[in-house]
Design a protein around this motif. Structure first.
Motif: not given
Length: 123
Positions: A1-9, A33-37
């Motif tokens: 998940m790109k958005e998750m990796e952006e946060y983790l970075s 079913d949960l959506e990461y944001k």
């Protein structure tokens, strides 16, 4: 998940980044079913556009935000797990064991309690 990796970075400490990545991977496997944001610079998981649980990262721990109602429901179990807490969050030290059964109970509680919720936060 790109958005998750952006946060983790954004997390400088590699071990902390790995730890949160593992926890987020567990959540996505356990609750597909949960959506990461990432909202307000914090990672969170949503269901039908309502907040279920959120996280952040600090120097000595990572706070978990299950909303006030979730904290009230699980305050004793959170304390028994050895985590410090406030009205809206509890903290797990980077070196502490994550109580995944407790985390699963908290997430399930919020999913059930907010099943008919049409707002992001409880009212």
């Amino acid at each position: 998940m790109k958005e998750m990796e952006e946060y983790l970075s954004t997390i400088e400490n590699e071990e902390h980044r790995k730890r949160l990545r593992q926890i987020f991977a567990w959540i996505t496997r356990t609750f597909p079913d949960l959506e990461y944001k990432t909202m307000w610079k914090q990672p969170m998981f949503l269901e039908h556009k309502t907040f279920i649980i959120g996280f952040s990262a600090s120097k000595n721990h990572f706070p978990i935000y299950p909303e006030t109602k979730g904290m009230e429901e699980f305050s004793n179990e959170i304390r028994e797990a050895g985590y410090t807490q406030s009205k809206n969050l509890f903290r797990i030290g980077w070196e502490d064991t994550v109580n995944f059964p407790l985390l699963e109970k908290i997430i399930n509680f919020n999913r059930i309690d907010k099943a008919e919720c049409s707002t992001f936060w409880r009212k």
